[in-house]
Design an enzyme around this catalytic site. Structure first.
Site, PDB file in Angstrom:
ATOM      1  CG  LEU A 113     -17.025  30.440  21.991  1.00 11.69           C
ATOM      2  CD1 LEU A 113     -17.719  31.772  22.222  1.00 11.69           C
ATOM      3  CD2 LEU A 113     -16.900  30.136  20.514  1.00 11.69           C
ATOM      4  CB  CYS A 120     -13.129  28.324  31.198  1.00 10.04           C
ATOM      5  SG  CYS A 120     -13.876  29.671  30.299  1.00 10.04           S
TER       6      CYS A 120
HETATM    7  C1  UGA Z   1     -10.997  27.371  27.579  1.00 13.03           C
HETATM    8  C2  UGA Z   1     -11.139  26.256  26.526  1.00 13.03           C
HETATM    9  O1  UGA Z   1      -9.941  26.173  25.745  1.00 13.03           O
HETATM   10  C3  UGA Z   1     -12.327  26.525  25.613  1.00 13.03           C
HETATM   11  O2  UGA Z   1     -12.504  25.421  24.726  1.00 13.03           O
HETATM   12  C4  UGA Z   1     -13.587  26.676  26.485  1.00 13.03           C
HETATM   13  O3  UGA Z   1     -14.717  26.985  25.705  1.00 13.03           O
HETATM   14  C5  UGA Z   1     -13.368  27.803  27.474  1.00 13.03           C
HETATM   15  O4  UGA Z   1     -12.231  27.499  28.285  1.00 13.03           O
HETATM   16  C6  UGA Z   1     -14.615  27.920  28.300  1.00 13.03           C
HETATM   17  O5  UGA Z   1     -14.939  26.978  29.022  1.00 13.03           O
HETATM   18  O6  UGA Z   1     -15.339  28.903  28.153  1.00 13.03           O
HETATM   19  P1  UGA Z   1      -9.931  29.843  27.595  1.00 13.03           P
HETATM   20  O7  UGA Z   1     -10.125  29.792  29.086  1.00 13.03           O
HETATM   21  O8  UGA Z   1     -10.357  31.038  26.845  1.00 13.03           O
HETATM   22  O9  UGA Z   1     -10.680  28.580  26.899  1.00 13.03           O
HETATM   23  O10 UGA Z   1      -8.381  29.704  27.344  1.00 13.03           O
HETATM   24  P2  UGA Z   1      -7.346  28.599  26.822  1.00 13.03           P
HETATM   25  O11 UGA Z   1      -6.756  29.066  25.566  1.00 13.03           O
HETATM   26  O12 UGA Z   1      -7.911  27.258  26.847  1.00 13.03           O
HETATM   27  O13 UGA Z   1      -6.227  28.736  27.957  1.00 13.03           O
HETATM   28  C7  UGA Z   1      -6.496  28.451  29.327  1.00 13.03           C
HETATM   29  C8  UGA Z   1      -5.244  28.518  30.149  1.00 13.03           C
HETATM   30  O14 UGA Z   1      -4.380  27.431  29.847  1.00 13.03           O
HETATM   31  C9  UGA Z   1      -4.411  29.772  29.935  1.00 13.03           C
HETATM   32  O15 UGA Z   1      -3.968  30.225  31.200  1.00 13.03           O
HETATM   33  C10 UGA Z   1      -3.258  29.311  29.086  1.00 13.03           C
HETATM   34  O16 UGA Z   1      -2.090  30.072  29.246  1.00 13.03           O
HETATM   35  C11 UGA Z   1      -3.062  27.889  29.603  1.00 13.03           C
HETATM   36  N1  UGA Z   1      -2.414  27.002  28.622  1.00 13.03           N
HETATM   37  C12 UGA Z   1      -3.049  26.626  27.482  1.00 13.03           C
HETATM   38  C13 UGA Z   1      -1.139  26.515  28.893  1.00 13.03           C
HETATM   39  O17 UGA Z   1      -0.515  26.837  29.928  1.00 13.03           O
HETATM   40  N2  UGA Z   1      -0.557  25.672  27.987  1.00 13.03           N
HETATM   41  C14 UGA Z   1      -1.166  25.279  26.849  1.00 13.03           C
HETATM   42  O18 UGA Z   1      -0.579  24.485  26.083  1.00 13.03           O
HETATM   43  C15 UGA Z   1      -2.451  25.784  26.586  1.00 13.03           C
END
Ligand code: UGA
Length: 436
Positions: free
Chosen positions: A153, A263
């Site tokens: 998620l 995460c």
């Molecule tokens: C992440 C994973 O996407 C989920 O699949 C996983 O279940 C979860 O960790 C977990 O292990 O529980 P999450 O931490 O909620 O989910 O957030 P993301 O949307 O993945 O973003 C993580 C970070 O990466 C954020 O700081 C976001 O700004 C950054 N990000 C994401 C970027 O800088 N660029 C991108 O293209 C995507």
């Protein structure tokens, strides 16, 4: 089918509410009496779009209930999920499994029927074996199987991700385990979500490998962005150019201030520890962790540069828009905003901030920052405005008003949500990520 969910935090609560919505009878269990009391009153412990409504509907339909009494809660449950926290252990970065082990012990001591015990918490390879040992040692007379079912998620999109997953991973060592899990996920199977059955150890590793790979993808594009700035290229074009190759894929190629959250930082560190324990280095992930850590303070320096460099920046004021690690959450864990505010503070810059959901959580973490009640209140008298999180509320700021309120028309867009030409045409000095 009756399901018990031990741990009513982010993962437990979202999963429990969604399972109930599929028609299962779900009991969410948590030791924290105040959390359970609040849930009884319809108050959610976290901000997640749609969750309060989903919980409300299923409580009303008597498919979802809450208790602090584990023995009572697991009675009659065919599947008992462990969804408690596995934070980074202080000092060494290993996942702290004390909560998982404690739940396993309590489940073993109170098992009243045959059941499948499912680890949903993110746990290192081999944890399922340990949970199995603990259950055996409890001397229970009932049959049980221990299964790994990692969750994927994303905060802010958790309900959609749960109901329409790319895949469901189930690591089981017995037919009993597989059969019960097939029944748990039958409603999704009917929606044609693929279920991937693997060994328990493979399932445990899949979770870490997935997060480490995604963190790598982000870090890769962030470094490409830095290179774009040097060579005069545009990282958004580079992302599109490589992302349209099916083998690479377009997602998670948005350059930004570095990944944060509960995460990626924790899971990449834990994977490094596992690799170290097994003497099988994962050097790419090591580089990702280091690069991402240093990037956050580098973003603070980027804002200092926009103020004219360290000498001129001293005594100036910056408006930070967005504090949470990403939009649609109030989660501040490892948010780049913390390191950015700290770097600005160290450079003698004062900071006013606004975030639509995160300020209550942020305030104690950033005592040097003054919190305001709107983006424009933060901008008033600022010598530069820095967008740190891409909340929708910041996508269409009234640039005329920003210019009037600010001390100087300087915009640092760390999420590339504006078009450089538009902002410059409005009279701003504009800098962003990877767009020379
Ligand atoms: C992440 C994973 O996407 C989920 O699949 C996983 O279940 C979860 O960790 C977990 O292990 O529980 P999450 O931490 O909620 O989910 O957030 P993301 O949307 O993945 O973003 C993580 C970070 O990466 C954020 O700081 C976001 O700004 C950054 N990000 C994401 C970027 O800088 N660029 C991108 O293209 C995507």
């Amino acid at each position: 089918m009756k399901i018990a969910m031990v741990g009513s935090g982010y993962v437990g609560l979202v999963s429990g509410a969604c399972f109930a919505d599929f028609g299962h009878d779900v009991v969410c269990i948590d030791k924290d009496q105040s959390k359970i009391d609040a849930l009884h009153d319809g108050i959610m412990p976290i901000y997640e779009p749609g969750l309060a409504e989903l919980v409300g509907t299923n409580v009303k339909a008597s498919r979802l209930s809450f208790t602090t009494d584990l023995a009572e809660g697991i009675k009659g449950a065919q599947a008992i999920f462990i969804a408690v926290g596995t934070p980074s252990r202080r000092g060494d970065g290993h996942a702290d499994l004390s909560f998982v082990h404690a739940v396993a012990r309590e489940v073993g001591e109170n098992l009243a029927n045959d059941a499948v015990v499912v680890t949903k918490s993110t746990v290192p390879v081999g944890t399922g074996d340990e949970v199995e040992r603990i259950l055996k040692d409890s001397g229970t007379a009932h049959n049980f199987a221990v299964v790994s079912n990692p969750e994927f998620l994303r905060e802010g999109a958790a309900i959609g991700d749960f109901k329409r997953p790319d895949r469901i991973v189930i690591g089981a060592e017995s037919d009993f385990g597989r059969d019960v899990m097939r029944e748990v996920y039958r409603p999704l199977f009917l929606n044609e979500s693929p279920i991937l059955f693997t060994s328990r150890r493979s399932a445990e590793l899949i979770k870490y490998a997935a997060n480490a790979f995604l963190a790598t993808k982000i870090t890769f594009i962030n470094e490409m962005a830095d290179l774009c700035e040097k060579v005069g290229a545009n990282v958004q074009d580079v992302s599109r150019g490589i992302g349209s190759d099916n083998r690479i894929g377009p997602k998670f190629l948005n350059a930004g201030p570095g990944y944060g959250g509960s995460c990626f930082p924790k899971d990449t560190l834990a994977l490094l520890k596992t690799a170290e324990d097994y003497e099988s280095p994962v050097r790419i992930v090591e580089a990702v962790v280091k690069t991402n850590d240093t990037r956050k303070r580098a973003m603070g320096r980027k804002v200092v540069d926009a103020l004219g460099g360290p000498k001129k920046a001293r005594g100036k004021k910056v408006a930070l828009l967005g504090l949470t690690f990403k939009p649609n959450t109030d989660d501040m864990r490892d948010s780049p905003a913390i390191a950015i505010a700290q770097t600005l503070h160290d450079a003698g810059v004062s900071v006013a901030a606004y975030d639509p959901e995160g300020m209550d959580v942020a305030a104690p973490l950033m005592p040097e920052v003054s919190m305001t009640d709107s983006p424009y209140a933060a901008i008033e008298g600022a010598d530069a405005v820095a967008i740190v999180t891409e909340w929708d509320a910041f996508r269409a700021l009234d640039l005329g008003r920003v210019k009037e309120l600010a001390n100087a028309p300087v915009l640092v867009d760390l999420r590339n949500i504006y078009q450089p030409d538009d902002v410059r045409a409005a009279g701003f000095e504009y800098s962003s990520i990877g767009r020379a």
